[in-house]
Write a protein that holds these residues in place. Structure first.
Motif, short mmCIF file in Angstrom:
data_model
loop_
_atom_site.label_atom_id
_atom_site.label_comp_id
_atom_site.label_asym_id
_atom_site.label_seq_id
_atom_site.Cartn_x
_atom_site.Cartn_y
_atom_site.Cartn_z
N ARG A 71 -7.43 2.18 -7.74
CA ARG A 71 -6.72 0.90 -7.80
C ARG A 71 -7.49 -0.01 -8.75
O ARG A 71 -8.58 -0.46 -8.45
CB ARG A 71 -6.62 0.24 -6.42
CG ARG A 71 -5.90 -1.11 -6.49
CD ARG A 71 -5.78 -1.81 -5.14
NE ARG A 71 -4.81 -1.10 -4.33
CZ ARG A 71 -5.04 -0.67 -3.08
NH1 ARG A 71 -6.18 -0.90 -2.49
NH2 ARG A 71 -4.11 -0.03 -2.41
N PRO A 113 -0.61 -2.30 4.98
CA PRO A 113 -2.05 -2.27 5.24
C PRO A 113 -2.61 -0.85 5.32
O PRO A 113 -3.80 -0.65 5.11
CB PRO A 113 -2.19 -2.97 6.60
CG PRO A 113 -0.95 -3.75 6.78
CD PRO A 113 0.12 -3.06 5.99
N ARG A 168 -9.06 -6.11 -2.53
CA ARG A 168 -7.65 -6.47 -2.40
C ARG A 168 -6.86 -5.24 -2.01
O ARG A 168 -6.96 -4.19 -2.61
CB ARG A 168 -7.10 -7.03 -3.70
CG ARG A 168 -5.67 -7.56 -3.49
CD ARG A 168 -4.96 -7.95 -4.74
NE ARG A 168 -5.67 -8.91 -5.54
CZ ARG A 168 -5.17 -9.41 -6.67
NH1 ARG A 168 -3.97 -9.05 -7.08
NH2 ARG A 168 -5.84 -10.28 -7.37
N GLY A 169 -6.06 -5.39 -0.97
CA GLY A 169 -5.30 -4.27 -0.45
C GLY A 169 -3.98 -4.06 -1.17
O GLY A 169 -3.64 -4.74 -2.14
N ALA A 170 -3.25 -3.13 -0.65
CA ALA A 170 -1.97 -2.75 -1.22
C ALA A 170 -0.89 -3.73 -0.83
O ALA A 170 -0.94 -4.35 0.23
CB ALA A 170 -1.60 -1.35 -0.75
N ASP A 200 -4.70 0.16 2.20
CA ASP A 200 -5.73 -0.77 1.73
C ASP A 200 -6.99 -0.09 1.22
O ASP A 200 -7.68 -0.63 0.37
CB ASP A 200 -6.12 -1.76 2.83
CG ASP A 200 -5.10 -2.87 2.99
OD1 ASP A 200 -4.18 -2.98 2.15
OD2 ASP A 200 -5.23 -3.64 3.96
N THR A 201 -7.33 1.06 1.73
CA THR A 201 -8.58 1.70 1.34
C THR A 201 -8.41 2.45 0.01
O THR A 201 -7.38 3.06 -0.24
CB THR A 201 -9.06 2.68 2.43
OG1 THR A 201 -7.99 3.55 2.76
CG2 THR A 201 -9.51 1.93 3.65
N THR A 202 -9.44 2.36 -0.81
CA THR A 202 -9.40 2.94 -2.15
C THR A 202 -10.73 3.61 -2.48
O THR A 202 -11.78 3.06 -2.16
CB THR A 202 -9.12 1.84 -3.20
OG1 THR A 202 -7.95 1.14 -2.84
CG2 THR A 202 -8.97 2.41 -4.58
N TYR A 252 -12.23 1.47 -7.31
CA TYR A 252 -11.62 0.14 -7.32
C TYR A 252 -12.23 -0.72 -8.42
O TYR A 252 -13.43 -0.66 -8.67
CB TYR A 252 -11.85 -0.54 -5.97
CG TYR A 252 -11.21 -1.90 -5.85
CD1 TYR A 252 -9.89 -2.02 -5.45
CD2 TYR A 252 -11.92 -3.05 -6.14
CE1 TYR A 252 -9.29 -3.26 -5.34
CE2 TYR A 252 -11.32 -4.30 -6.04
CZ TYR A 252 -10.01 -4.40 -5.64
OH TYR A 252 -9.41 -5.63 -5.54
N ASP A 283 -4.15 5.32 8.15
CA ASP A 283 -4.67 4.85 6.86
C ASP A 283 -4.56 5.96 5.84
O ASP A 283 -4.95 7.10 6.09
CB ASP A 283 -6.14 4.43 7.00
CG ASP A 283 -6.29 3.11 7.74
OD1 ASP A 283 -5.40 2.26 7.62
OD2 ASP A 283 -7.32 2.95 8.43
N LYS A 306 -13.06 -2.43 3.13
CA LYS A 306 -11.85 -3.17 3.49
C LYS A 306 -11.88 -4.56 2.85
O LYS A 306 -11.02 -5.38 3.09
CB LYS A 306 -11.73 -3.31 5.01
CG LYS A 306 -11.46 -2.01 5.73
CD LYS A 306 -10.02 -1.62 5.60
CE LYS A 306 -9.70 -0.47 6.54
NZ LYS A 306 -8.31 -0.11 6.50
#
Length: 177
Positions: free
Chosen positions: A158, A109, A103-105, A112-114, A117, A152, A100
């Motif tokens: 990303r 929120p 940088r998120g979307a 946010d998880t990728t 990255y 989520d 977490k």
């Protein structure tokens, strides 16, 4: 004359060893860092250690045939992530296995998880004949939680403000969003 051949042979052997070591020192197997070919074991830390080690001078991370479950992998500059023929990186279906801290979307929120990255990275390559599988089925990452909140939804990839990136021959599948 015999002495000449012995000395020449020694020089050739030493050169081969030195050149061989230089080549292999830029290639690193995730198995040497305790990644486990087992979908019940999380190999994120092992994979990340190899990437972090390659970054300063550049290097090639080799993923051999097998299945290596992982959470967020943070790519950095000067790394080639090479999936040899036959490997699969299935993403964890437990959202707690993802960072977490990245940088998120912008959208929400919940995104946010990728899995993969990178931010401000240069010369990143993801190559080979393997599969990166986000396992983003609704059963693993529901759109709505039981309490009605937005669940989520894992992003498969990303890359933010990166340059000279290459994706070649790899199969990406089953992103949750």
């Amino acid at each position: 004359m015999c002495n000449y051949y012995i000395k020449s042979s020694v020089v050739i052997v030493v050169l081969c060893l030195v050149l061989g070591c230089n080549k292999s020192s830029t290639e690193y197997s995730i198995l040497n860092f305790e990644a486990v070919n087992d979908t019940t074991v999380l190999s994120t830390v092992a994979i990340q250690q190899v990437i972090d080690m390659c970054t300063p001078k550049g290097g090639k991370v080799i993923v051999q045939a097998g299945k290596y479950r992982t959470g967020t992998i943070n790519f950095k500059s000067n790394v080639e992530f090479h999936l040899a023929k036959g490997p699969e990186l299935p993403g964890s279906v437990n959202i707690a296995g993802y960072s977490k801290e990245n940088r998120g979307a912008i959208e929400a929120p919940a995104f946010d998880t990728t899995l993969l990255y990178a931010e401000n990275a240069k010369q990143v390559k993801i190559t080979g004949k393997g599969v990166i599988n986000g396992r983003g089925y609704r059963s693993n990452f529901p759109v709505k939680m039981k309490n009605g909140e937005l669940g989520d939804r894992l992003m498969l990839l990303r890359f933010i403000n990166c340059s000279n990136t290459l994706f070649a021959d790899v199969t990406f599948k089953n992103s949750a969003s």
